[in-house]
Each structure stands twice: as C-alpha cells, then as structure tokens.
Motif scaffolding. Structure first.
Motif, PDB file in Angstrom:
ATOM      1  N   GLU A   8     -23.641 106.333  74.529  1.00  0.00           N
ATOM      2  CA  GLU A   8     -23.640 107.277  73.376  1.00  0.00           C
ATOM      3  C   GLU A   8     -25.225 107.217  74.385  1.00  0.00           C
ATOM      4  O   GLU A   8     -26.204 105.842  74.708  1.00  0.00           O
ATOM      5  CB  GLU A   8     -23.938 106.340  72.496  1.00  0.00           C
ATOM      6  CG  GLU A   8     -24.988 106.683  70.915  1.00  0.00           C
ATOM      7  CD  GLU A   8     -25.190 107.948  70.384  1.00  0.00           C
ATOM      8  OE1 GLU A   8     -25.433 109.382  71.441  1.00  0.00           O
ATOM      9  OE2 GLU A   8     -24.461 107.723  69.533  1.00  0.00           O
ATOM     10  N   ASP A   9     -26.143 108.665  74.147  1.00  0.00           N
ATOM     11  CA  ASP A   9     -26.889 108.765  74.809  1.00  0.00           C
ATOM     12  C   ASP A   9     -28.549 108.370  73.718  1.00  0.00           C
ATOM     13  O   ASP A   9     -29.169 108.253  74.078  1.00  0.00           O
ATOM     14  CB  ASP A   9     -27.253 109.910  75.101  1.00  0.00           C
ATOM     15  CG  ASP A   9     -27.592 111.342  74.331  1.00  0.00           C
ATOM     16  OD1 ASP A   9     -26.023 111.111  73.160  1.00  0.00           O
ATOM     17  OD2 ASP A   9     -27.591 111.975  74.441  1.00  0.00           O
ATOM     18  N   ASN A  10     -28.212 108.668  72.252  1.00  0.00           N
ATOM     19  CA  ASN A  10     -29.273 108.363  71.547  1.00  0.00           C
ATOM     20  C   ASN A  10     -29.370 106.970  71.184  1.00  0.00           C
ATOM     21  O   ASN A  10     -27.873 106.216  70.959  1.00  0.00           O
ATOM     22  CB  ASN A  10     -28.663 108.858  70.431  1.00  0.00           C
ATOM     23  CG  ASN A  10     -29.872 109.067  69.164  1.00  0.00           C
ATOM     24  OD1 ASN A  10     -29.711 107.967  68.371  1.00  0.00           O
ATOM     25  ND2 ASN A  10     -30.291 110.515  68.805  1.00  0.00           N
ATOM     26  N   GLU A  11     -30.599 106.571  71.263  1.00  0.00           N
ATOM     27  CA  GLU A  11     -30.572 105.225  71.108  1.00  0.00           C
ATOM     28  C   GLU A  11     -30.566 104.224  69.674  1.00  0.00           C
ATOM     29  O   GLU A  11     -29.991 103.255  69.816  1.00  0.00           O
ATOM     30  CB  GLU A  11     -32.208 104.788  71.322  1.00  0.00           C
ATOM     31  CG  GLU A  11     -32.138 103.096  71.517  1.00  0.00           C
ATOM     32  CD  GLU A  11     -34.320 102.816  72.319  1.00  0.00           C
ATOM     33  OE1 GLU A  11     -34.993 103.841  72.576  1.00  0.00           O
ATOM     34  OE2 GLU A  11     -34.103 101.840  72.600  1.00  0.00           O
TER      35      GLU A  11
ATOM     36  N   ASN B 162     -28.578 105.872  67.283  1.00  0.00           N
ATOM     37  CA  ASN B 162     -27.066 105.314  67.748  1.00  0.00           C
ATOM     38  C   ASN B 162     -26.155 104.385  67.763  1.00  0.00           C
ATOM     39  O   ASN B 162     -26.169 103.226  67.356  1.00  0.00           O
ATOM     40  CB  ASN B 162     -26.614 106.714  67.739  1.00  0.00           C
ATOM     41  CG  ASN B 162     -26.786 107.515  66.734  1.00  0.00           C
ATOM     42  OD1 ASN B 162     -27.701 107.482  65.936  1.00  0.00           O
ATOM     43  ND2 ASN B 162     -26.330 108.842  67.232  1.00  0.00           N
TER      44      ASN B 162
END
Ligand code: MN
Length: 134
Positions: A12-15, A17
C-alpha cells in the motif's frame, strides 16, 4: 487475539492506510510486513512468504493486478491468499480481481473491521500442501 503470529504483507503506497490496517492487524496478534510499491511488494512476498497479502491496486511501479497475477503464477506464492483493495471501484473490478487470482476484494474506503474480517476469513483457508498431505 486471532493472528497467532501469522504474517500479513500490506502492499500500500498510502501511509495513512498502512497505519490503519497495520494497527488493527497487530492489535489482533498478526505480524505485519509493509511494502510501498509493486516491486517491493513482489520482492517481499517472494522472500518472506507471508500468510496473506493485502494488495492495494493503485501502487507505483507495478500495479496490484499485475503483482497479484505474477505471484499467483509463482509456485512459492501461488497459495498465498490475496485481498485486493481498490479505490474508486470501477464496474468490472470485482471480475478483474477474480481473473488475476485475488481471493478477496474490498472497495475503499474500507472499515478496518471489514479488513480484519476478510483477513480472518481467508487466512485459515489456504495452506501450503505438505508432502504426504492428501
Ligand atoms: Mn494506492
């Protein structure tokens, strides 16, 4: 505690999340490993052989569909359950998830509890086949 030291790889690239998912999973006894893009996700999956992978579809370098498809074609990782996480779910995403071999599918935004429930549903299902198993 439900995790019993099982490892979940979060790609997952969104911190934000990553923090949300890893926090609830660790709270329930899972070990968590994290990857921020498709190449790192591929490498960590092959090296660490996690018990389950949470796969964001929109990630840099190699998208989650492609990473899942590659892992499902590798003997070492084909048994690992993959849950696809898609934002802005498009018609056909669910079908695509099944086509590339995803075992579960969640449309973002997804409640941490929904993620946990899906992890628990799938993590006990798939196991590597041991020699001598029927
Ligand atoms: Mn993303």
């Amino acid at each position: 505690m439900t995790g019993r030291d099982r490892t979940v790889l979060i790609v997952e690239d969104n911190e934000d999340n990553r923090i949300v998912y890893s926090t609830i999973l660790r709270h329930h006894g899972f070990r968590v490993s994290e990857a921020l893009d498709g190449e790192e996700g591929m490498a960590k999956a092959l090296r660490e052989l996690p018990d389950l992978i949470l796969m964001d579809i929109s990630i840099p370098l190699i998208d989650g569909w492609e990473v899942t498809q590659r892992l499902k074609h590798e003997h070492a990782t084909s048994h690992i359950p993959v849950i696809a996480l898609t934002a802005h779910a498009m018609p056909g995403d669910r079908e695509r998830a099944m086509e590339v071999g995803c075992d579960g599918y969640l449309a973002k935004p997804c409640e941490p509890r929904a993620v946990l429930a899906e992890v628990n549903r799938l993590i006990n299902r798939a196991r590597p086949v041991a020699p001598g198993d029927a």
